[in-house]
Structures are given as structure tokens and as C-alpha cells.
Design an enzyme around this catalytic site. Structure first.
Site, short mmCIF file in Angstrom:
data_model
loop_
_atom_site.label_atom_id
_atom_site.label_comp_id
_atom_site.label_asym_id
_atom_site.label_seq_id
_atom_site.Cartn_x
_atom_site.Cartn_y
_atom_site.Cartn_z
CG HIS A 132 16.20 34.11 -69.15
ND1 HIS A 132 15.31 35.11 -69.46
CD2 HIS A 132 15.54 32.95 -69.37
CE1 HIS A 132 14.17 34.57 -69.87
NE2 HIS A 132 14.28 33.27 -69.81
CD GLU A 174 10.12 33.41 -69.07
OE1 GLU A 174 10.39 33.39 -70.30
OE2 GLU A 174 10.76 32.76 -68.23
#
Length: 320
Positions: free
Chosen positions: A202, A169
Site C-alpha cells: 500500500h 487482495e
């Protein structure tokens, strides 16, 4: 013929930056934003190439997703290289240096950002120490015990939360996106814009929560909004660390640490038997964090100006 006409593109870029700041070419922002959007969609989309009826925490699902996100992360520098070719931006630093992969200032980049993040979590750390049944010596023995790390490395959820997710990420959402956003938006705006891609990415958890009916619809969406807000703020902090230090390792370690700590248990602190001590440590940690935020991330410790900041139209307070 003017003297500048004899300069190569890279020398021209360096001269422009040294005199009046980096001058972004026309259409740069559109290409940058679309590149970041495509990269974010590729990362999240890679999680769903494997069709399965199993929940996300099942080891088989985690292993498959490891494969897909590692492929996307390995290919993510290609997005930055393609963006560079499409826009004609010719930075002085190498592609790897722009992405925070370099040796200069590496030691302080490993230690100082993590230390700063631990200061912010002073309250939760003290609360954890008070509630832990182990003594300090027992904790040290566990940490240095190879069997402890063997158990961790064999746990797919631990590997995901502490290693693979932080590394991939931060590589995708910070190391690759910020070099593309800084030239068009400037450092400060890029810090605020980059986390939006990270936060929206997310939201895919909502799909799985709804699919497996893990709560009411309203509860799931409220949880998603909270998670978006939390991850956006955290993303801005990691973007700040990345630009100030010019290193990928700092955000990765901070990300791993925050994944381990989780969101501070403020409600538990309010009901703690030693509430005054715990709440005081929470307040002290926040105050120290803001006092140390700029001194500890001083770019001079890491080799100023940091490579991503060389692309900024003007350095400003973030990069100097």
C-alpha cells in the site's frame, strides 16, 4: 526393506504430519519469502503498466487497473503451484482447498467472521445509526431497491473498494501467500509476516500523492506510515480468519465491510452530542470482539484442521 519405503510421497506426507507434524524441506523459507515478494511486486506493478496523467480515482484509470489486477489475481495460483513443485511439498488437500476455495463449512464462513467484524465496529455502527437521517425502515427499503445496487455497480470507485480490491487482495495476499508461509514459519509467525507484504504494497499510494502534490512531503509520509500500520494490523486479522476458517470468503467479506466503514472516527465520537453512549459502544465492541475472537472462529465449525493448517510444522493454538 522398511515399510515406509513402499509409501507414496503423499502418504508419507500424511504419515509424517499425523505423527510428528509437517517437516519442512531445506531452503523452504527462502523460496517461500521470495515467492511472496515476487507475487506482491507483480500485484503492485500491474497497477502501473498503464501510463496515465490522470489520478487513481478517475474511472478510466480504475477500469485499466481492474484489467491488470484481475490478470495477476487469476495467475496467482500458478505461484503457489510453482512453489509447491520447487519445494517438493505435497499437501493432502487440493490446491484450491489450500487457497480457501471449498464447500465444507462455507455457510458459517460467510456469516460468522463478518458478524465478528461488525461486533468490533459496534461503536462506529451505532454512531452511524445516530447520525443517519433515515429511519430503519427507510434503510431497508434502500437496501432492497434494485436501483440502489444499479447505482453502486455503475460506480467504479464503489466496485474497486467493495468488490475488486477485497477479492483480489485477499486472494493474492492471504489465499496464495499463507499456504507458502505456514510450512516454514508456522501459523502464528505467518499471521505476523504475511501482513508486511500487504502493508508495504500500500506504500505505492505515496507515489501518486507526491506526483499530484496532494499534501506536503512530510504529511504524505506520515499518512503512509499510518496506513501501513493500519493495513498491517488489518492484514494480520484477515490472515487469522483465513487460517482459522480455511476459507477465502470470510476475509473478503470482512475486507469489503472495513473498506466501507473506513477507520473509526474517534475524534468525531469524542465530540458527539451523545458522547457517553457512543464511547461506551466503542468500548463494548472492542471487549466483545476479543471475547468472541476464538470462539466464533473455532476451526471445528469450518472443518478442522483447516487445509492451510495441515501444512504447519505444529498446529498450535491458531489451528486448533
Amino acid at each position: 526393506m522398511p515399510e515406509d519405503e513402499y509409501l507414496t510421497p503423499s502418504l508419507m506426507s500424511n504419515q509424517i504430519h499425523s505423527d510428528v507434524g509437517f517437516v519442512p524441506p531445506d531452503g523452504l523459507c527462502w523460496v517461500s519469502v521470495l515467492s511472496c515478494l515476487l507475487l506482491a511486486c507483480s500485484y503492485v506493478g500491474s497497477l502501473y503498466v498503464w501510463r496515465s496523467d490522470l489520478p487513481r480515482d478517475h474511472p478510466a484509470v480504475i477500469k485499466r487497473r481492474f484489467t491488470s489486477v484481475l490478470i495477476v489475481s487469476t495467475l496467482s495460483p500458478v505461484f503457489v503451484w510453482t512453489w509447491k513443485e520447487l519445494t517438493g511439498v505435497r499437501p493432502g488437500p487440493s490446491l484450491l482447498a489450500l487457497m480457501g476455495i471449498r464447500l465444507e463449512g462455507l455457510v458459517p464462513a460467510i456469516i460468522l467472521p463478518l458478524l465478528l467484524t461488525m461486533v468490533l465496529f459496534l461503536g462506529p455502527l451505532i454512531q452511524l445509526a445516530m447520525d443517519c437521517p433515515w429511519g430503519f425502515i427507510d434503510g431497508i427499503r434502500v437496501i432492497v431497491d434494485p436501483r440502489f445496487w444499479s447505482l453502486c455497480l455503475s460506480d467504479m470507485r464503489w466496485l474497486r473498494n467493495q468488490v475488486v480490491a477485497p477479492l483480489t487482495e485477499e486472494l493474492v495476499f492471504r489465499a496464495c501467500m499463507l499456504p507458502m508461509l505456514v510450512p516454514c514459519a508456522g501459523p502464528s509467525t505467518a499471521i505476523l509476516t504475511c501482513p508486511l507484504f500487504f502493508g508495504v504494497a500500500h506504500f505505492h499510494h505515496v507515489i501518486e500523492l507526491l506526483r499530484f502534490r496532494q499534501g506536503t512531503v512530510s504529511g504524505i509520509f506520515l499518512s503512509a506510515v499510518f496506513q501501513f500500520s493500519y493495513t498491517a494490523v488489518f492484514g494480520a486479522y484477515c490472515a487469522f480468519i483465513f487460517l482459522r476458517t480455511g476459507h477465502l470468503v470470510g476475509p473478503v467479506l470482512c475486507h469489503s465491510f472495513c473498506n466501507y466503514m473506513g477507520f473509526p472516527a474517534v475524534s468525531a465520537a469524542l465530540e458527539h452530542p451523545q458522547r457517553l453512549t457512543v464511547l461506551s459502544s466503542y468500548l463494548l465492541g472492542v471487549l466483545l470482539f476479543f471475547l468472541l475472537l476464538f470462539p466464533i472462529t473455532e476451526p471445528l465449525y469450518y472443518g478442522a484442521p483447516t487445509p492451510p493448517c495441515t501444512l504447519a510444522p505444529s498446529l498450535g493454538s491458531i489451528c486448533s
